[in-house]
Design a protein around this motif. Sequence first.
Motif, short mmCIF file in Angstrom:
data_model
loop_
_atom_site.label_atom_id
_atom_site.label_comp_id
_atom_site.label_asym_id
_atom_site.label_seq_id
_atom_site.Cartn_x
_atom_site.Cartn_y
_atom_site.Cartn_z
N ASP A 71 0.81 -1.22 0.00
CA ASP A 71 0.00 0.00 0.00
C ASP A 71 0.84 1.27 0.00
O ASP A 71 0.30 2.37 -0.06
CB ASP A 71 -0.93 0.01 1.22
CG ASP A 71 -1.98 -1.09 1.15
OD1 ASP A 71 -2.46 -1.36 0.04
OD2 ASP A 71 -2.31 -1.66 2.20
N PRO A 191 0.81 2.87 -5.66
CA PRO A 191 -0.24 2.57 -4.66
C PRO A 191 -1.49 3.40 -4.92
O PRO A 191 -1.43 4.50 -5.48
CB PRO A 191 0.42 2.97 -3.33
CG PRO A 191 1.89 2.94 -3.61
CD PRO A 191 2.05 3.34 -5.04
N HIS A 334 -6.81 2.26 -0.63
CA HIS A 334 -5.45 2.55 -0.20
C HIS A 334 -4.93 1.55 0.84
O HIS A 334 -3.76 1.62 1.25
CB HIS A 334 -5.35 3.97 0.36
CG HIS A 334 -6.23 4.21 1.54
ND1 HIS A 334 -7.59 4.33 1.42
CD2 HIS A 334 -5.94 4.36 2.86
CE1 HIS A 334 -8.11 4.54 2.63
NE2 HIS A 334 -7.14 4.56 3.51
#
Length: 398
Positions: A71, A191, A334
């Motif tokens: 992430d 990400p 996210h």
Amino acid sequence: MLAALKRYPLQVNLLLCGTFLLTLGRAITLPYLVIYLSTQFDLPVSRIGLIMGGALFGGSLLSLYGGFLIDRMPGFRLILGFGTCFVAAFAGMLLTTQLWLFFLFLLGFNFAYSVTDVVVKTIFGRLLPAGEQGRAFSIRYTLINLAYAIGPFIGAALAQWHAHVPFVVSAVLGGLFLLAFLRYGDRDMRPAEGVAPPSFIAVIGVLAKDHRLMYFTLGGVLTAVVFGQFSAYLSQYLVATGTAEYAYQVIQTLLGVNAVTVIALQYLLGKRIGNEHLQRWLIVGLGLFVLGIVGFGLSHSLWHWGLAMVVFTLGEIIVIPAEYMFIDRIAPPHLRGVYYGTQNLANLGGAFGPILVGCFLALFAPHWVFVMLGAFIIGGGVFYVLGSALSERQARGA
């Protein structure tokens, strides 16, 4: 399936190819690690089990931190980094003569494989629309099972030349994927945008507050006790109730039936699993698991064992893609990597299956093993239903 592959972006097909190559490398070597450790390090079976189980356990735990990295770092860099670790681990296991170093390389290999698997699932969630994800996860799982179906046979043939050859071939397969990804991989795999917690500890706090994820992870751990290492605990049961020769004959049959059923039906069933009736699919899959367990308990011939394995495998075909889709549905964009990393902890359940079955065989009549396994499926189903119901309630509230 070929028509679906033609529609997918190059990156999805590249990652599917990578999944097959890395899993094939794993399947070529892992089944023979017991023999390798016994001959090269002169270890008893008990210590071999601790080494292999400890490395698998540690790799699964570390994959949670791998999801945290996913992430925050570009996917291209992560795949190259952990792919390199995959190759280096095989080279290290081949070259070292120290047992503690061998264990560290084995742990690194399990970590690299687990994190790469999480990266692939995360990128699928980012690149594919919701309607295509079930199909893609089913293709991925079919390729994994195809690799596990042919890998041990390749490994057996290679090991006849020399005990080191399977390690070399596994490293080469990992290297081929690295070269292909270096040439065709998307260097802009960034990400997902969003405000992510600043530290790993903060992320753990976020995960702990998501009861949907906790319920599903617990459900996954409980059900993985049953399907994670079925060949190991069924071998224990068969040896305890019959002869080693009969146990070997049954296990060979079950592994073949499992592989053929998955390869033949995974895509056909998996592409029909959608978000609309996810809870219903899970209940059907878990019901098939229970029927398969009952069938094992009543089996007295190879035909009975094979039919029970078909039913059991149908449950596996349904439950595993449905788990992935549920996690993708609840994960914030996210934090998708760390959510998949948490779901990967369900693999820990597979390590406990043979331990629990061994305890039950020592304390109770053999048929109670299947009662215990059925209870784990039902317990896992309760957590799945709780997680699904909470997810639907939150969706309606939103």
